[in-house]
Design a protein around this motif. Structure first.
Motif, PDB file in Angstrom:
ATOM      1  N   UNK A  20       0.704  -1.179  -0.155  1.00 31.59           N
ATOM      2  CA  UNK A  20      -0.093  -0.079   0.137  1.00 31.59           C
ATOM      3  C   UNK A  20       0.798   1.042   0.231  1.00 31.59           C
ATOM      4  N   UNK A  21       1.985   1.436   0.582  1.00 25.72           N
ATOM      5  CA  UNK A  21       3.003   2.268   0.533  1.00 25.72           C
ATOM      6  C   UNK A  21       3.297   2.668  -0.996  1.00 25.72           C
ATOM      7  N   UNK A  52       0.755   6.794  -6.943  1.00 24.09           N
ATOM      8  CA  UNK A  52      -0.387   7.848  -7.075  1.00 24.09           C
ATOM      9  C   UNK A  52       0.074   9.253  -6.847  1.00 24.09           C
ATOM     10  N   UNK A  53       0.882   9.587  -5.768  1.00 18.82           N
ATOM     11  CA  UNK A  53       1.373  10.710  -5.626  1.00 18.82           C
ATOM     12  C   UNK A  53       2.266  11.520  -6.943  1.00 18.82           C
ATOM     13  N   UNK A 110      -3.651   7.343   0.943  1.00 23.31           N
ATOM     14  CA  UNK A 110      -3.625   6.160   0.795  1.00 23.31           C
ATOM     15  C   UNK A 110      -4.408   5.429  -0.171  1.00 23.31           C
ATOM     16  N   UNK A 111      -5.421   6.317  -0.683  1.00 24.29           N
ATOM     17  CA  UNK A 111      -6.249   5.639  -1.588  1.00 24.29           C
ATOM     18  C   UNK A 111      -6.399   6.206  -2.983  1.00 24.29           C
ATOM     19  N   UNK A 157      -4.921   3.967  -7.986  1.00 23.69           N
ATOM     20  CA  UNK A 157      -4.505   2.675  -8.443  1.00 23.69           C
ATOM     21  C   UNK A 157      -5.455   1.911  -9.219  1.00 23.69           C
ATOM     22  N   UNK A 158      -5.054   1.317 -10.210  1.00 24.14           N
ATOM     23  CA  UNK A 158      -5.584   0.382 -10.962  1.00 24.14           C
ATOM     24  C   UNK A 158      -6.166  -0.839  -9.945  1.00 24.14           C
ATOM     25  N   UNK A 159      -7.426  -1.286 -10.503  1.00 21.92           N
ATOM     26  CA  UNK A 159      -7.751  -2.505  -9.727  1.00 21.92           C
ATOM     27  C   UNK A 159      -7.120  -3.649  -9.911  1.00 21.92           C
TER      28      UNK A 159
END
Length: 144
Positions: free
Chosen positions: A97-98, A104-105, A124-125, A141-143
């Motif tokens: 997740x990190x 993403x950032x 985080x999302x 994030x992509x699934x």
């Protein structure tokens, strides 16, 4: 059989938004439909007012033919409210997740350099952003 969709963005500057969304999505200028050689030639077939110009629109497509096409059209009225439909820019992120949040950032920062702005972060999302004309979209994030 599922239907395919195209997305249309209203704007005041079609060229500015086209450059942003080509950067954001990796899209390219869509060629005119056959038998036309240029968009100007294609545009001339329509009975449009004299002040309408092919330069007031842009047509973009995914070079791999996977994602939806984008039509970007100049309109006289400004954006007045929050979008009821928005684009999610999904980044491929394997790992923890990190690592996802870092990717993403990084994507959001790349899009800031292209002219976007960050509106809010959901740690985080996902990150809520706006294109150069204020149209909202998210980076997530992509699934799996």
């Amino acid at each position: 059989m599922a239907a395919r969709i195209d997305l249309t963005l209203d704007c005041t500057d079609a060229r500015l938004l086209a450059e942003f969304w080509k950067t954001a999505l990796g899209h390219v200028d869509e060629p005119p439909p056959p038998p036309f050689r240029t968009r100007k030639e294609w545009f001339a077939q329509f009975d449009l007012p004299d002040d309408d110009s092919v330069d007031d629109a842009a047509w973009l497509c995914d070079p791999d033919g996977v994602g939806p096409r984008l039509s970007i059209l100049k309109v006289p009225e400004p954006k007045a409210a929050k979008n009821r439909l928005h684009i999610d820019v999904r980044v491929q992120v394997p790992g923890s997740s990190d690592e996802r949040w870092a990717r993403i950032k990084a994507e959001a920062e790349r899009l800031v350099k292209a002219g976007g702005t960050i509106s809010s972060e959901f740690d985080g999302h996902h990150i809520v952003m706006a294109d150069p004309e204020g149209n909202e979209f998210c980076v997530a994030a992509a699934s799996a």
